[in-house]
Design an enzyme around this catalytic site. Sequence first.
Site, short mmCIF file in Angstrom:
data_model
loop_
_atom_site.label_atom_id
_atom_site.label_comp_id
_atom_site.label_asym_id
_atom_site.label_seq_id
_atom_site.Cartn_x
_atom_site.Cartn_y
_atom_site.Cartn_z
N THR A 106 2.29 6.93 -1.80
CA THR A 106 2.12 5.98 -3.04
C THR A 106 1.88 4.69 -2.53
OG1 THR A 106 3.66 5.17 -4.81
CG2 THR A 106 4.85 5.65 -3.01
N ASP A 157 -5.51 3.42 5.14
CA ASP A 157 -4.92 4.48 4.25
C ASP A 157 -6.07 5.57 4.39
OD1 ASP A 157 -2.94 2.90 3.33
OD2 ASP A 157 -4.16 2.09 1.37
N ASP A 197 4.46 9.44 2.38
CA ASP A 197 5.91 9.09 1.75
C ASP A 197 6.68 10.33 1.35
OD1 ASP A 197 5.59 6.24 1.87
OD2 ASP A 197 3.97 6.31 0.30
N HIS A 210 -2.40 -2.63 -1.41
CA HIS A 210 -3.51 -1.74 -0.99
C HIS A 210 -4.61 -1.81 -1.86
CE1 HIS A 210 -1.01 1.01 1.58
NE2 HIS A 210 0.18 0.08 0.98
#
Length: 138
Positions: free
Chosen positions: A65, A100, A53, A71
């Site tokens: 973020t 992630d 990001d 998430h």
Amino acid sequence: MKTRLYLTDPESSARMRRIRQKRTAAELELGQLLRDIGIRGRQNVRSLPGSPDFANISKRWAIFTHGCFWHHHRGCSKATLPKQNRSFWKKKFAANRLRDSRKAAALRRLGFRVLTVWECELRRPNVRKRITRFARSL
Ligand SMILES: [Zn+2]
């Protein structure tokens, strides 16, 4: 298939839309925060793995973020499990979290330091200190 049923369910689609909007809001909020603190980075850096990001390539840091629901922020009150299609959501959250961590690992292999700022943290006073420490440390 459960997944298909879920995806065409209008209530769930609305939920997903809300999440996406929230996520964008979190990105905007983080961008504002970085400007306030005086930390320079580029937004949505597609040239890096995982399109962070925010990132600063010469200083080798990247910030993501994450929306707490999407998430699945562990221990966070926003990381709920919907009652409908539980197994779908469990798989979805696990896949998101795996993605992630793979993104962060790919960046670390390139020598980047990686910070995750959760949506719920953005308005807490501590977040400024945390980001400043992160971006200024070597
Ligand atoms: Zn959270």
